[in-house]
Design an enzyme around this catalytic site. Structure first.
Site, PDB file in Angstrom:
ATOM      1  N   LYS A  22       0.833  -1.200   0.000  1.00  9.66           N
ATOM      2  CA  LYS A  22       0.000   0.000   0.000  1.00  9.66           C
ATOM      3  C   LYS A  22       0.869   1.252   0.000  1.00  9.66           C
ATOM      4  CE  LYS A  22      -3.598  -0.127   2.618  1.00  9.66           C
ATOM      5  NZ  LYS A  22      -5.017  -0.042   2.388  1.00  9.66           N
ATOM      6  N   ARG A  92      -3.108   2.871   8.511  1.00  9.77           N
ATOM      7  CA  ARG A  92      -3.419   1.676   7.720  1.00  9.77           C
ATOM      8  C   ARG A  92      -2.243   0.715   7.666  1.00  9.77           C
ATOM      9  NH1 ARG A  92      -7.648   2.796   3.855  1.00  9.77           N
ATOM     10  NH2 ARG A  92      -8.443   4.871   4.207  1.00  9.77           N
ATOM     11  N   GLY A 101      -7.760  -7.452   4.158  1.00  9.31           N
ATOM     12  CA  GLY A 101      -8.632  -7.543   5.327  1.00  9.31           C
ATOM     13  C   GLY A 101      -8.056  -8.303   6.508  1.00  9.31           C
ATOM     14  N   MET A 103      -5.281  -7.573   8.353  1.00  7.60           N
ATOM     15  CA  MET A 103      -4.718  -6.753   9.437  1.00  7.60           C
ATOM     16  C   MET A 103      -5.618  -5.548   9.679  1.00  7.60           C
ATOM     17  SD  MET A 103      -0.684  -6.983   8.640  1.00  7.60           S
ATOM     18  CE  MET A 103      -0.809  -6.640   6.919  1.00  7.60           C
ATOM     19  N   ARG A 336      -2.820  -1.507  -6.587  1.00  7.17           N
ATOM     20  CA  ARG A 336      -2.029  -2.748  -6.503  1.00  7.17           C
ATOM     21  C   ARG A 336      -2.408  -3.617  -7.694  1.00  7.17           C
ATOM     22  NH1 ARG A 336      -5.398  -4.902  -1.305  1.00  7.17           N
ATOM     23  NH2 ARG A 336      -7.350  -5.225  -2.388  1.00  7.17           N
ATOM     24  N   HIS A 452     -15.451  -9.374  -0.368  1.00 12.48           N
ATOM     25  CA  HIS A 452     -14.446 -10.315   0.120  1.00 12.48           C
ATOM     26  C   HIS A 452     -14.580 -11.682  -0.545  1.00 12.48           C
ATOM     27  CE1 HIS A 452     -12.914 -13.295   3.046  1.00 12.48           C
ATOM     28  NE2 HIS A 452     -11.913 -12.425   3.107  1.00 12.48           N
ATOM     29  N   ARG A 614       3.407 -49.733 -25.163  1.00 13.52           N
ATOM     30  CA  ARG A 614       4.075 -50.568 -24.158  1.00 13.52           C
ATOM     31  C   ARG A 614       3.509 -51.979 -24.190  1.00 13.52           C
ATOM     32  NH1 ARG A 614       3.581 -49.083 -17.964  1.00 13.52           N
ATOM     33  NH2 ARG A 614       1.524 -49.971 -18.260  1.00 13.52           N
ATOM     34  N   SER A 768      12.026 -44.336 -21.081  1.00 16.53           N
ATOM     35  CA  SER A 768      10.897 -43.555 -20.570  1.00 16.53           C
ATOM     36  C   SER A 768      10.809 -43.806 -19.065  1.00 16.53           C
ATOM     37  CB  SER A 768       9.605 -43.984 -21.256  1.00 16.53           C
ATOM     38  OG  SER A 768       8.527 -43.294 -20.682  1.00 16.53           O
ATOM     39  N   GLY A 770       9.354 -44.401 -15.795  1.00 17.96           N
ATOM     40  CA  GLY A 770       8.078 -44.762 -15.170  1.00 17.96           C
ATOM     41  C   GLY A 770       8.189 -44.385 -13.701  1.00 17.96           C
ATOM     42  N   THR A 771       7.929 -43.126 -13.445  1.00 17.42           N
ATOM     43  CA  THR A 771       8.206 -42.642 -12.085  1.00 17.42           C
ATOM     44  C   THR A 771       7.164 -43.098 -11.066  1.00 17.42           C
ATOM     45  OG1 THR A 771       7.255 -40.576 -12.869  1.00 17.42           O
ATOM     46  CG2 THR A 771       9.647 -40.650 -12.621  1.00 17.42           C
ATOM     47  N   ASN A 772       6.068 -43.699 -11.538  1.00 18.09           N
ATOM     48  CA  ASN A 772       5.132 -44.278 -10.562  1.00 18.09           C
ATOM     49  C   ASN A 772       5.798 -45.468  -9.897  1.00 18.09           C
ATOM     50  OD1 ASN A 772       3.337 -42.464 -11.680  1.00 18.09           O
ATOM     51  ND2 ASN A 772       2.402 -43.984 -13.033  1.00 18.09           N
ATOM     52  N   CYS A 836       6.844 -40.812 -18.314  1.00 16.75           N
ATOM     53  CA  CYS A 836       5.420 -41.089 -18.529  1.00 16.75           C
ATOM     54  C   CYS A 836       4.703 -41.403 -17.229  1.00 16.75           C
ATOM     55  CB  CYS A 836       5.227 -42.193 -19.555  1.00 16.75           C
ATOM     56  SG  CYS A 836       5.879 -43.774 -19.010  1.00 16.75           S
ATOM     57  N   TYR A 856      11.059 -35.124 -23.712  1.00 22.05           N
ATOM     58  CA  TYR A 856       9.628 -34.851 -23.617  1.00 22.05           C
ATOM     59  C   TYR A 856       9.093 -35.234 -22.236  1.00 22.05           C
ATOM     60  CZ  TYR A 856       8.948 -39.870 -24.003  1.00 22.05           C
ATOM     61  OH  TYR A 856       9.001 -41.198 -23.744  1.00 22.05           O
TER      62      TYR A 856
HETATM   63  C1  PEP Z   1       5.059 -45.888 -14.187  1.00 21.53           C
HETATM   64  O1  PEP Z   1       5.344 -46.852 -13.506  1.00 21.53           O
HETATM   65  O2  PEP Z   1       5.409 -44.733 -13.892  1.00 21.53           O
HETATM   66  C2  PEP Z   1       4.243 -46.043 -15.398  1.00 21.53           C
HETATM   67  C3  PEP Z   1       4.035 -45.011 -16.184  1.00 21.53           C
HETATM   68  O3  PEP Z   1       3.659 -47.231 -15.631  1.00 21.53           O
HETATM   69  P1  PEP Z   1       2.406 -47.791 -14.839  1.00 21.53           P
HETATM   70  O4  PEP Z   1       1.810 -46.669 -14.079  1.00 21.53           O
HETATM   71  O5  PEP Z   1       1.507 -48.345 -15.872  1.00 21.53           O
HETATM   72  O6  PEP Z   1       3.012 -48.834 -13.967  1.00 21.53           O
HETATM   73 MG    MG Z   2       5.159 -48.877 -14.303  1.00 22.97          MG
END
Ligand code: PEP
Ligand code: MG
Length: 889
Positions: A22, A92, A101, A103, A336, A452, A614, A768, A770-772, A836, A856
């Site tokens: 302000k 103020r 609102g 303070m 602001r 608000h 896959r 690729s 597969g982070t799951n 992925c 990607y």
């Molecule tokens: C993973 O494991 O990250 C993956 C993309 O494969 P899924 O989820 O099918 O095991």
């Molecule tokens: Mg997997």
């Protein structure tokens, strides 16, 4: 000693950290030559000194304040405490980040029994003067002296009743005088002291109270939620009072330089004649549209438009301004950056590029991935027949369905229990923020589009309908009524924040379409991003959607999902139950035809773009009925004894399921292990892929299949499988006389694969992540159970910062990814690498993938626009000097 006080004509308007938002805004406006009431800022550093001194104003501060007040007296030609021509000020709060609102602020400071008379004389309006006085005692009494605000209200209401006044404005000067003396009595009773009459004592106490309000409960909660650091502190602004409540040629308003809902380039706001600042924002009286000001006082309106343009040119952004008109003269009280909906954010950013105010890169950085996500929020299906029971103001777009609740506590309780609720209130206050966060959307019966509720929901991206006066809320009885229809707590309603409609029951919602401005922003994103955006899509319809939304490839087609379709499952059962290659042959031949058609369609939709298919991944028993259920059915058939053939089949199935049971199926016979154990299944899938691709090629298309082998942990797994499948690929291509562009690659989802990625890269043309699974294996958390069992507790208690299945764990999982990228590319420099797992759609994780140098990120089709923007942000924020230069250019 650092300077503690800055007059508006000397403070650096860019230094919000020191002067608060302000204060900085007031300084900028004053220095731009705009009409700002004179005043000064006490810096946020003094706030820190205040807390270091244990909640006391630092030594010497008041001497400086007195000096500043003397200067202010000179500038205004008035005297602080002078009954003949009293200078009144507002005190103020204002910190670096806007905390609307949260303070405290005190208005009309400097009034006492003598100055009030002076004010009455000068304004020739005794009623006004005593109204200002009673407001001051009430505000000061509550905020500074800690007297319960309700007690003031009771006195006020009793007086109204006694004299038969319907509205506050019906009270006469004599009534207000009586109220003032009762207020003072109340203060004496509650604090055992007289109300302070000395203006400097008032000022000193008020400054302390504003600093103290930095640590009040709701401000602290707000900072936690928005991750605003506690050490920043608030500044205090001491501003000459200007009055919007002197008469009908006065008033107060708030405005946005562009429509904060749609982004349209026109002044948008509200105005109340004969009112003081807080009245508009509090939503107590429903204000008039800013256009009404244009009708009554066009010269003021035109001046406002001029100021709006000037401020936008200076800040190069949409502004949210507060102003007051005192007897026909305009004063600016605040500016602001304006909070806006996602739709408005996108339109404003694109328009400002066209207007030459900002560059494309800036426009991109002004759009948050969350904005794009909101634009992909659901809307009420326009074709649906719905029962609209009321219409209010469309304050924050999007549609929401939920059970009605009437207070924030209840909203929080039910929200925590996973219920979807709509918070219905006469109006909301800063105390409701927790309840709003817990709700799907908000409906209020009072207040305007800058109330608000409207401001907070827009910031949070939640739908809201406000000022819906048709609904009569009885919060005590937990119900509202509209046109004879009663809606009770727990009843379902739908609110449409795009149109302002309130709908009885659950309306069908649909996915929205992308606006031309969003498409433009995304095209800007494509110009700067380095990462490609691919999609996880299992069916042709998903692939089509993905391509429409800008996907540049398919990063994961999970073929098992096709197996689950009704017409295929019996064949899949037959295949699994077949113990020998011979027994599996027939069902596999049939599946080959079906899969070929599936793949052909997907490859055709993605013509010219890579499609990673896959091979079968999950444990086979997932396709079979559950053991317990089968057992039950077998027992029942045995008892009945009427269907021996059926019983035999079921018993066989039961036996097979029993044989296939594993203690740890996620670490069992799945992924490439399946293909090694049942090579004919893999062969069928690869044959289907190449048959499909060859046919397309012969039809003049450009199919780009990439075959992905899952769950590889040792190079030999990949080697064996690939060698087998390359043969099949060549055989099919030879049969068709076609040469295809294709790749074989693998998922990196087992830690050992990451650690030996150089060996694996010899046989893989792409990786690729597969982070799951990788997250599951690195943490040893079951991806199916952990969240429900303990993970949320971990997050609540701060053991983990975030759910690693949603936000990539950069330190652990990310480190393995880096190792894999480095090792993989050391062997094969042109190795194509992507991700992925679910993280491929999370903006923070995408930024990390950019830093790792992936090619990607792949995510679900609907997240593609979010991921495109996130990829652009990653490129713009990247630390590489070349890119930084680009973003700063
Ligand atoms: C993973 O494991 O990250 C993956 C993309 O494969 P899924 O989820 O099918 O095991
Ligand atoms: Mg997997």
């Amino acid at each position: 000693m650092p300077k503690r006080l800055y007059f508006f004509d000397e403070g650096d308007g860019n230094n919000k950290r020191l002067l608060g938002g302000k204060g900085a805004g007031l300084c900028t406006m004053a220095q731009l030559g705009l009409p700002v009431p004179p005043g000064f800022v006490i810096t946020t550093e003094v706030c820190r000194e205040y807390y270091e001194a244990g909640g006391r104003l630092p030594n010497g501060l008041m001497e400086e304040v007195v000096q500043a007040m003397k200067k202010l007296e000179k500038i205004t030609g008035k005297g602080f405490g002078d009954p003949k021509n009293p200078l009144l000020v507002s005190v103020r709060s204002g910190s670096m980040y806007s905390m609307p609102g949260m303070m405290d602020t005190i208005l009309n400071l400097g009034l006492n029994d003598e100055t009030v008379e002076g004010l009455a004389r000068l304004t020739n309006n005794e009623r006004f003067a005593y109204d200002a006085y009673r407001r001051f005692i009430q505000m000061f009494g509550k905020i500074v002296l800690g007297v319960d605000g309700k007690k003031f209200e009771e006195i006020f209401e009793r007086q109204k009743e006694r004299v038969g006044a319907k509205f506050d404005t019906d009270l006469k000067a004599s009534d207000l005088k009586e109220i003032v003396s009762k207020f003072k009595e109340l203060v004496r009773k509650e604090t055992h002291r007289d109300f302070p009459v000395d203006p400097y004592t008032q000022l000193e106490l008020a400054i302390g109270a504003v600093f103290a309000s930095w640590q009040n409960k709701r401000a602290v909660e707000y900072r936690r939620f928005y991750k605003i650091p506690d050490y920043l502190g608030t500044a205090v602004n001491v501003v000459t009072m200007v009055f919007g409540n002197i008469g009908e040629d006065s008033g107060t308003g708030v405005a946005f330089t562009r429509d904060p809902s749609t982004g349209e380039h026109k002044l948008f706001g509200e105005f109340l004649f004969n009112a003081q600042g807080e009245d508009v924002v509090a939503g107590i009286r429903t204000p008039l549209k800013i256009e009404d000001l244009n009708r009554r006082y066009p010269w003021i309106y035109n001046r406002l438009v001029e100021i709006a343009e000037k401020l936008e040119r200076h800040y190069r952004d949409m502004q949210d301004i507060e102003f007051t008109v005192e007897r026909g003269k305009l004063y600016m009280l605040q500016t602001r950056a304006g909070k806006r909906t996602a739709q408005a954010a996108v339109k404003i950013a694109v328009d400002m590029v066209v207007e030459g105010l900002i560059r494309k890169e800036e426009a991109l950085l002004r759009i948050e991935p969350a904005h794009v996500e909101q634009l992909l929020h659901k809307q009420v299906d326009p074709k649906a027949k719905v029962t609209v029971i009321a219409k209010g103001l469309n304050a924050s777009p999007g549609a929401a369905v939920g059970k009605v609740v009437f207070d924030s506590e209840r909203a929080k309780e039910m929200g925590k229990a996973g219920e979807k609720v709509i918070l219905v209130r006469p109006e909301t206050s800063p105390d409701d923020v927790g309840g709003i966060i817990a709700s799907q959307g908000v409906l209020t019966s009072r207040g305007g589009v800058t109330s608000h509720a409207a401001v907070v929901t827009r910031g949070l991206g939640k739908p809201a309908v406000v000022g819906c006066e048709a609904i009569k809320i009885d919060a005590e009885a937990r119900r509202f009524e509209v046109d004879g229809i009663a809606v009770k707590e727990g009843d379902l309603i739908t609110i449409n924040g795009t149109t302002g409609e309130v709908i009885l029951g659950e309306a069908p919602l649909i996915e929205p379409r992308m606006s031309p401005e969003l498409l433009t922003i995304l095209s800007f994103a494509d110009e700067v991003k380095k990462l490609q955006n691919w999609a996880n899509a299992d069916y042709p319809r998903d692939a089509k959607k993905a391509r429409e939304l800008g996907a540049q490839g398919i990063g994961l087609c999970r073929t098992e999902h096709m197996f689950f379709e009704e017409d295929r499952l019996p064949l899949v059962h037959e295949m699994i139950l077949g113990k020998t290659v011979e027994e599996r042959k027939k069902p596999l031949e049939k599946l080959l035809q079906i899969q070929k058609n599936d793949f052909k369609e997907i490859l055709e939709v993605m013509d010219g773009l890579p499609v990673i298919i896959r091979l079968l991944d999950p444990p086979l028993h997932e396709f079979l009925p559950k053991y317990e259920k089968l057992l039950e059915e077998v027992i029942e058939l045995r008892l009945k004894g009427t269907d021996p053939d059926g019983l035999k089949k079921k018993e066989e199935m039961l036996k097979r399921v029993e044989n296939m049971r594993e203690a740890n199926p996620m670490m069992g016979l799945r992924g490439c292990r399946l293909g090694i154990t049942y090579p004919d299944i893999n062969e069928m899938q690869v044959r289907a892929i190449f048959e499909a691709a060859c046919e397309l090629k012969r039809e003049g298309k450009d199919p780009r299949p990439e075959i992905m082998i899952p769950l590889v942990g040792h190079v030999n797994e990949l080697k064996v499988v690939r060698e087998q499948l390359e043969k099949v690929a060549h055989e099919v291509m030879q049969k068709h006389g076609v040469d295809l562009k294709y790749k074989f690659g693998t998922m990196i989802e087992v830690p050992r694969a990451a650690l030996t990625a150089d060996e694996i890269a010899e046989y893989a043309e792409f990786f690729s992540f597969g982070t799951n699974d990788l997250t599951q294996m690195v943490f040893a958390y079951s991806r199916d159970d952990a969240e429900g069992r303990f993970l949320f507790q971990y997050i609540e208690r701060g053991i983990l910062e975030a759910d690693p299945f949603q936000k990539l764990d950069q330190k652990g999982v990310g480190k393995l990814m880096k190792i894999a990228v480095d090792l993989g590319r050391s062997k094969r420099p042109d190795l194509e690498i992507g991700i992925c797992g679910e993280h491929g759609g999370d903006p923070q994780s995408i930024e990390f993938c950019h830093e790792l140098g992936l090619n990607y990120v792949s995510c679900s089709p609907f997240r593609i626009p979010v991921a495109r923007l996130a990829a652009a942000h990653a490129a713009l924020k990247s630390k590489e000097p070349e890119k930084q230069a680009y973003s700063m250019a």
